[in-house]
Scaffold this motif. Structure first.
Motif, short mmCIF file in Angstrom:
data_model
loop_
_atom_site.label_atom_id
_atom_site.label_comp_id
_atom_site.label_asym_id
_atom_site.label_seq_id
_atom_site.Cartn_x
_atom_site.Cartn_y
_atom_site.Cartn_z
N SER A 7 -8.26 -5.62 -4.62
CA SER A 7 -7.04 -6.13 -5.57
C SER A 7 -6.02 -5.42 -4.62
O SER A 7 -5.54 -4.27 -4.95
N GLY A 8 -5.94 -5.79 -3.89
CA GLY A 8 -4.83 -5.01 -3.21
C GLY A 8 -5.21 -3.60 -3.17
O GLY A 8 -5.17 -2.57 -2.67
N ALA A 9 -6.30 -3.73 -3.85
CA ALA A 9 -6.65 -2.32 -3.96
C ALA A 9 -7.99 -2.50 -4.40
O ALA A 9 -9.02 -2.28 -3.69
N LEU A 117 2.10 -1.93 -9.07
CA LEU A 117 1.71 -3.24 -8.56
C LEU A 117 1.17 -3.25 -7.06
O LEU A 117 0.35 -3.97 -6.88
N SER A 118 1.72 -2.29 -6.30
CA SER A 118 1.20 -2.10 -4.89
C SER A 118 -0.20 -1.64 -5.10
O SER A 118 -0.96 -1.87 -4.01
N ALA A 426 0.08 -10.27 5.87
CA ALA A 426 0.23 -10.24 4.35
C ALA A 426 -0.94 -8.92 4.06
O ALA A 426 -0.79 -8.05 3.01
N VAL A 427 -2.21 -9.04 4.40
CA VAL A 427 -3.01 -8.23 4.18
C VAL A 427 -2.98 -6.86 4.73
O VAL A 427 -3.00 -5.71 4.03
N THR A 428 -2.13 -6.75 5.80
CA THR A 428 -1.49 -5.12 6.25
C THR A 428 -0.77 -4.65 5.21
O THR A 428 -0.84 -3.63 5.01
N LEU A 429 0.12 -5.53 4.85
CA LEU A 429 1.31 -4.91 3.74
C LEU A 429 0.62 -4.72 2.43
O LEU A 429 0.83 -3.61 2.06
N PHE A 430 -0.38 -5.47 2.05
CA PHE A 430 -1.13 -5.08 0.77
C PHE A 430 -1.82 -3.98 0.84
O PHE A 430 -2.03 -3.07 0.00
N THR A 434 -1.53 -0.31 -0.89
CA THR A 434 -2.71 0.15 -1.92
C THR A 434 -3.19 1.56 -1.42
O THR A 434 -3.23 2.60 -2.45
N ILE A 435 -3.19 1.85 -0.11
CA ILE A 435 -3.47 3.28 0.26
C ILE A 435 -2.55 4.19 -0.17
O ILE A 435 -2.89 5.31 -0.59
N ILE A 436 -1.20 3.89 -0.08
CA ILE A 436 -0.18 4.76 -0.54
C ILE A 436 -0.34 5.25 -2.07
O ILE A 436 -0.29 6.24 -2.53
#
Length: 528
Positions: A7-9, A117-118, A426-430, A434-436
């Motif tokens: 889920s984005g994460a 949301l991130s 998009a996957v990279t930004l998502f 999420t990691i942050i």
């Protein structure tokens, strides 16, 4: 977010996501040894959390989905459909209309919302939805929306409690989340040692589950997925990122980037996500709108298929019931309502009225599920690619369901042949967002368990950043599946606490109403 969900994460195990396979004898041996230890535990826990359920219409409704959806229904009724009545108020609060800059906390309402949301918006909104509409048919989209609307109220409850029971430290930083409202709130509501013990036990389990998922699911899995996608669009094994050391170099560079952000705390995270989340949402939603606009004549038929499939059995698996299950499952796994993760970010908001952030938080499932997941589903349904229809036939016949990201990507490719590159971006930004965010969630769980000090926080940050590198070179599938299971198991404890503490939230609602009525709280024009 979840099994592995992305889920984005975190999103769920119902999607067959491709992960990077490690090369090299030493790495493979390490991977096999770790997976062999986690395999039996992961399989058993995964079955209990995601497969065990009750039979409905010839299929199985997972108990965890039922538990999450039931909470949304109960809270929606108890709070008088607050997600609909107070939607306009929520948008005003997120714009800073009811909160002054000198109120306690670290970040503005909009930054708290974007930070949370991130952690939820991610590849699950892209790939997971592709699986849902393949297995459940277009009708799954309708039930996805329903579940998202119900989840708005659950988020309202848990994030109000997150602020109500947060701790503001001497240095001005804030700690909040289920660890705090379960320990303090339950002890407050249930007098005597019984309440204190129950609250403490629930809080410790919450902290352990969040910490484990932060490192494995919110970190390693995201890194692994990102590198796999980037390597795929750059030529695969023979391309730019196909070399033996590419994964390690990628992991080190990403670790440096993540470390620079999380060391700055939630204020740094809020600044980054407040720019990153809108950017990635605009990129993805714009792509959806382009596909829909090009196929505008098919929109009425697609909407008709979604409505008819929800009630008349047009779904592939289990008819209308299958559509309902897939829609509810995707929404529950995507927006994390009831899991207790989002209140950690929302607790850092600047406000002296806890319920204001509850109102802001109810926008989160709306954006994540009602808007982004629905846009994905509508795009797939409208495009109606041959690949999508063949996938449905395969699912109906008991065959393997293809990777959801392929279903979605194929739909976009009907109009945008270069979409795989957009998807990689998009996957990279998502993944980075999420990691942050999960780095922050994990840090709050860590300091709850081991104490808050500069040394303790730096130790966690070093460990977390090192696992970014590990995630780039190792798959550790069983560890990741185990992490997904413990995160959703957290919902069992978290929602139990929410039921106990719901009257506290109702008092906060009434208190805020009185303050607005008396003029103690009024609209302000102060920019956040």
């Amino acid at each position: 977010m979840s099994p592995m969900s992305v889920s984005g994460a975190t999103n769920p195990p119902d999607a067959d996501f491709h992960v990077l396979a490690s090369s090299g004898g030493a790495l493979s041996s390490i991977e096999e040894a770790i997976n062999s230890v986690f395999d039996p535990i992961s399989n058993a826990l995964g079955w209990f959390v995601f497969e065990l359920g009750f039979p409905v219409g010839g299929t199985v409704f997972p108990w965890i989905v039922g538990w999450l959806v039931l909470a949304g229904i109960v809270f929606t009724i108890y709070f008088g459909f607050v997600q609909f009545r107070s939607f306009k108020l929520a948008t005003e609060i997120v714009r800073g209309k009811y909160t002054r800059n000198d109120e306690p906390g670290e970040i503005a309402h909009f930054q708290a919302l974007s930070s949370a949301l991130s952690g939820t918006v991610g590849l699950g909104n892209i790939a997971g939805v592709g699986v849902a509409v393949t297995i459940g048919g277009p009708g799954a989209t309708f039930w996805m929306i329903v579940a998202g609307l119900l989840g708005m109220c659950t988020k309202f409850v848990e994030c109000t409690l997150g602020v109500r029971y947060r701790e503001i430290h001497a240095d001005g930083t804030v700690s909040g989340g289920p660890m705090h409202y379960l320990s303090k709130g339950v002890a407050e509501r249930i007098p005597g040692n019984g309440g204190r013990i129950l609250g403490r036990v629930l809080a410790v389990f919450a902290a352990i589950f969040i910490l484990f998922f932060a490192i494995a699911g919110g970190n390693m899995f995201q890194v692994n997925q990102t590198f796999a996608q980037l390597r795929n669009v750059t030529g695969g094994e023979t391309g730019f990122l196909g070399g033996a050391g590419a994964a390690l170099i990628f992991g080190i560079l990403l670790a440096l980037l993540i470390g620079a952000v999380i060391v700055g705390g939630i204020t740094s995270i809020g600044r980054v996500t407040s720019k990153l989340v809108p950017s990635m949402a605009i990129i993805y939603v714009s792509a959806c709108l382009i596909v829909i606009a090009v196929n505008i004549p098919q929109v009425p038929a697609a909407i008709g298929a979604i409505l008819s499939g929800a009630f008349t059995g047009a779904g592939v698996l289990g008819g209308a019931v299958g559509a309902l299950i897939q829609g509810f499952r995707r929404a529950a796994f995507s927006n994390e309502a009831g899991l207790g993760s989002a209140p950690i970010a929302h607790s850092a908001v600047r406000t002296k009225n806890p319920v204001t952030e509850g109102y802001v938080a109810l926008l989160e499932p709306f954006i994540d599920t009602v808007v982004i997941c629905t846009m994905t589903a509508l795009t797939i349904t409208i495009a109606g690619t041959t690949f999508y229809r063949d996938a449905q036939v395969s699912a109906l016949g008991g065959g393997e369901v293809p990777d959801g990201v392929i279903v979605t990507s194929d739909a976009f490719a009907t109009v945008l042949p270069w979409f795989p590159y957009v998807l990689a971006l998009a996957v990279t930004l998502f993944a980075i967002s999420t990691i942050i965010t999960w780095g922050y969630y994990g840090q709050k769980a860590w300091t709850y368990l081991f104490g808050k000090s500069t040394g303790s926080e730096r130790t966690y940050q070093v460990v977390y950043v090192l696992f970014v590198i590990v995630g780039a070179v190792l798959t550790l599938g069983s560890v990741l599946s185990f992490a997904d299971s413990v995160l959703f198991l957290l919902a069992l404890f978290n929602i139990l606490g929410l039921y106990i503490l719901a009257p506290v939230v109702k008092r906060e609602v009434q208190d805020f109403r009185e303050k607005r009525r008396s003029g103690e709280v009024s609209r302000v024009d102060v920019k956040q």
